[in-house]
Motif scaffolding. Structure first.
Motif, PDB file in Angstrom:
ATOM      1  N   UNK A 136      34.423  46.311  59.851  1.00 57.29           N
ATOM      2  CA  UNK A 136      35.982  46.190  59.806  1.00 57.29           C
ATOM      3  C   UNK A 136      36.581  46.546  58.474  1.00 57.29           C
ATOM      4  N   UNK A 137      37.247  47.543  58.459  1.00 55.27           N
ATOM      5  CA  UNK A 137      37.835  47.874  57.166  1.00 55.27           C
ATOM      6  C   UNK A 137      38.839  47.019  56.589  1.00 55.27           C
ATOM      7  N   UNK A 138      38.612  46.652  55.357  1.00 53.03           N
ATOM      8  CA  UNK A 138      39.387  45.751  54.724  1.00 53.03           C
ATOM      9  C   UNK A 138      39.936  46.014  53.325  1.00 53.03           C
ATOM     10  N   UNK A 139      41.440  46.065  53.369  1.00 49.02           N
ATOM     11  CA  UNK A 139      42.180  46.464  52.197  1.00 49.02           C
ATOM     12  C   UNK A 139      42.336  45.236  51.224  1.00 49.02           C
ATOM     13  N   UNK A 140      42.212  45.663  50.196  1.00 46.02           N
ATOM     14  CA  UNK A 140      42.000  44.686  49.136  1.00 46.02           C
ATOM     15  C   UNK A 140      43.618  44.378  48.400  1.00 46.02           C
ATOM     16  N   UNK A 141      44.178  43.257  48.574  1.00 45.03           N
ATOM     17  CA  UNK A 141      45.469  42.957  47.701  1.00 45.03           C
ATOM     18  C   UNK A 141      45.114  43.014  46.365  1.00 45.03           C
ATOM     19  N   UNK A 142      46.014  42.846  45.206  1.00 39.46           N
ATOM     20  CA  UNK A 142      45.902  42.703  43.867  1.00 39.46           C
ATOM     21  C   UNK A 142      46.139  41.343  43.294  1.00 39.46           C
ATOM     22  N   UNK A 143      45.466  40.896  42.329  1.00 41.43           N
ATOM     23  CA  UNK A 143      45.809  39.664  41.558  1.00 41.43           C
ATOM     24  C   UNK A 143      46.314  40.388  40.099  1.00 41.43           C
ATOM     25  N   UNK A 144      47.311  39.879  39.718  1.00 41.36           N
ATOM     26  CA  UNK A 144      47.772  40.702  38.446  1.00 41.36           C
ATOM     27  C   UNK A 144      48.061  39.538  37.200  1.00 41.36           C
ATOM     28  N   UNK A 145      47.301  39.663  36.264  1.00 45.44           N
ATOM     29  CA  UNK A 145      47.322  38.751  35.219  1.00 45.44           C
ATOM     30  C   UNK A 145      48.359  39.471  34.062  1.00 45.44           C
ATOM     31  N   UNK A 146      48.624  39.008  32.928  1.00 50.09           N
ATOM     32  CA  UNK A 146      49.437  39.466  31.864  1.00 50.09           C
ATOM     33  C   UNK A 146      48.602  40.688  31.333  1.00 50.09           C
ATOM     34  N   UNK A 147      47.328  40.329  31.223  1.00 50.91           N
ATOM     35  CA  UNK A 147      46.637  41.584  30.542  1.00 50.91           C
ATOM     36  C   UNK A 147      45.537  42.402  31.266  1.00 50.91           C
ATOM     37  N   UNK A 148      45.456  42.049  32.677  1.00 50.90           N
ATOM     38  CA  UNK A 148      44.528  42.571  33.571  1.00 50.90           C
ATOM     39  C   UNK A 148      44.704  42.608  35.337  1.00 50.90           C
ATOM     40  N   UNK A 149      44.332  43.476  35.708  1.00 54.05           N
ATOM     41  CA  UNK A 149      44.607  43.597  37.439  1.00 54.05           C
ATOM     42  C   UNK A 149      43.222  43.571  38.029  1.00 54.05           C
ATOM     43  N   UNK A 150      43.099  42.688  39.162  1.00 55.56           N
ATOM     44  CA  UNK A 150      41.926  42.520  39.852  1.00 55.56           C
ATOM     45  C   UNK A 150      42.274  42.858  41.404  1.00 55.56           C
ATOM     46  N   UNK A 151      41.164  43.241  42.109  1.00 53.75           N
ATOM     47  CA  UNK A 151      41.008  43.656  43.576  1.00 53.75           C
ATOM     48  C   UNK A 151      40.922  42.142  43.937  1.00 53.75           C
TER      49      UNK A 151
ATOM     50  N   UNK B  42      41.263  33.244  50.308  1.00 56.70           N
ATOM     51  CA  UNK B  42      41.387  34.252  49.305  1.00 56.70           C
ATOM     52  C   UNK B  42      42.214  33.901  48.182  1.00 56.70           C
ATOM     53  N   UNK B  43      41.831  34.582  46.934  1.00 55.87           N
ATOM     54  CA  UNK B  43      42.858  34.390  45.965  1.00 55.87           C
ATOM     55  C   UNK B  43      44.190  34.662  45.938  1.00 55.87           C
ATOM     56  N   UNK B  44      44.364  35.622  46.687  1.00 52.83           N
ATOM     57  CA  UNK B  44      45.985  35.742  46.926  1.00 52.83           C
ATOM     58  C   UNK B  44      46.779  34.798  47.556  1.00 52.83           C
ATOM     59  N   UNK B  45      46.299  34.185  48.418  1.00 50.20           N
ATOM     60  CA  UNK B  45      46.823  32.892  49.208  1.00 50.20           C
ATOM     61  C   UNK B  45      46.887  31.871  48.087  1.00 50.20           C
ATOM     62  N   UNK B  46      45.778  31.430  47.428  1.00 49.29           N
ATOM     63  CA  UNK B  46      45.618  30.594  46.464  1.00 49.29           C
ATOM     64  C   UNK B  46      46.740  30.650  45.337  1.00 49.29           C
ATOM     65  N   UNK B  47      46.802  31.810  44.978  1.00 49.96           N
ATOM     66  CA  UNK B  47      48.077  31.943  44.157  1.00 49.96           C
ATOM     67  C   UNK B  47      49.411  31.554  44.555  1.00 49.96           C
ATOM     68  N   UNK B  48      49.847  31.532  45.903  1.00 55.79           N
ATOM     69  CA  UNK B  48      50.970  31.244  46.536  1.00 55.79           C
ATOM     70  C   UNK B  48      50.734  29.710  46.971  1.00 55.79           C
ATOM     71  N   UNK B  49      49.787  29.425  47.285  1.00 54.55           N
ATOM     72  CA  UNK B  49      49.702  27.842  47.699  1.00 54.55           C
ATOM     73  C   UNK B  49      49.304  26.894  46.824  1.00 54.55           C
ATOM     74  N   UNK B  50      48.605  27.435  45.774  1.00 50.34           N
ATOM     75  CA  UNK B  50      48.116  26.299  44.668  1.00 50.34           C
ATOM     76  C   UNK B  50      46.861  25.603  45.212  1.00 50.34           C
ATOM     77  N   UNK B  51      46.342  24.784  44.387  1.00 49.92           N
ATOM     78  CA  UNK B  51      45.382  23.908  44.682  1.00 49.92           C
ATOM     79  C   UNK B  51      45.779  22.943  45.543  1.00 49.92           C
ATOM     80  N   UNK B  52      44.804  22.485  46.639  1.00 45.95           N
ATOM     81  CA  UNK B  52      45.081  21.199  47.303  1.00 45.95           C
ATOM     82  C   UNK B  52      45.577  21.863  48.676  1.00 45.95           C
TER      83      UNK B  52
END
Length: 282
Positions: free
Chosen positions: A24-39, A262-272
């Motif tokens: 499967x070909x998987x495209x990566x979302x981006x996680x964006x911090x104030x000083x850096x961007x991550x795949x 995934x981290x992207x979902x973690x950003x929007x749903x939060x811990x728990x």
């Protein structure tokens, strides 16, 4: 002869085992911090995102259009004649439209871009079932007809530790979030036909929300055989508890522990956050 590629994105929460098994070909979302961007899932893990919450809550963005172009160029070089892409809900992201535009620039590959109208394993289960059809040798047209029918057999529900992260990400009404926190009301969140979050039910307190999500799953499972998938966002112990309870139910044919989302979902749903996906079997 048809050569069919399968495309999805990191929010599908597919395991490396499944991705490698079906190519499967998987495209990566981006996680964006104030000083850096991550795949997403390449340069940063969900656990790292959660640990960093006390310092900064990042934002996220869809995969770059250039990544989509590069993928299609690669598929053309490898001789693919067809492509099926299953994406995160358009109610939550613009990736569907991005892939539609990209596919239009690559006429040598006949493409079917499908909005999962879901997230996490709600999307991932659909991708995996589609992968099985490709492996079985089904034709492009047969699979295109089958995907919406599979979608109708998938149910997804989840709870979150706090509504604050959904509010900050614009994924839920601010008034609903404020009232919910004030009264300690915990919504059982589903995804509607438009691919947007809604309150399937509401209960008071964390314990009741976990009990309720189990009861909802139990009711669906009682009506017929199902495959069941459980995933979490920094709520591993509670996820394992739910796993053990669901495992005891009749009609559960296969039960999968998807681990941390995934981290992207973690950003929007939060811990728990804790989610369950049910696939009704034919």
């Amino acid at each position: 002869m048809e050569k069919i590629a399968l495309i999805t994105d990191t929010t599908a929460d597919l395991s490396e085992e499944v991705i490698n098994k079906y190519g499967i070909n998987v495209l990566s979302f981006r996680i964006i911090y104030s000083d850096k961007e991550y795949k997403d899932k390449v340069d940063i893990t969900a656990e790292e995102v959660y640990r960093n919450f006390k310092f900064e809550i990042p934002t996220s963005s869809m995969p770059a259009l250039q990544d989509m172009e590069d993928l299609y160029d690669k598929l053309e070089r490898e001789g693919y004649t067809h492509a099926i892409a299953i994406t995160l809900s358009t109610g939550l992201s613009g990736i569907f439209n991005g892939l539609k535009l990209t596919a239009e620039n690559h006429k040598n590959i006949k493409s079917f871009i499908y909005d999962s109208k879901s997230v996490s394993l709600g999307e991932g289960v659909l991708v995996e079932e589609c992968a099985k059809l490709i492996q079985e040798g089904k034709s492009f047209d047969e699979i295109v007809k089958e995907v919406p029918l599979i979608k109708k057999r998938i149910h997804m529900f989840f709870v979150v530790g706090t509504l604050e992260y959904l509010k900050k990400g614009g994924r839920i009404g601010k008034i609903a979030g404020t009232i919910g926190q004030f009264l300690n009301i915990k919504p059982i969140i589903g995804i509607d036909e438009e691919g947007c979050y809604y309150s399937y039910d509401k209960v008071r307190g964390r314990k009741q929300s976990l009990n309720r999500i189990y009861e909802i799953a139990k009711d669906i499972i009682s009506k017929g055989k199902c495959n069941v998938y459980i995933a979490h966002g920094d709520a591993e112990e509670e996820a394992h508890d739910l796993f053990k309870k669901v495992k005891m139910l009749p009609n559960v044919v296969n039960l999968y522990f998807g681990g941390c989302v995934t981290p992207v979902i973690g950003v929007h749903s939060g811990p728990g956050s804790l989610g369950i996906v049910l696939l009704e079997l034919e």
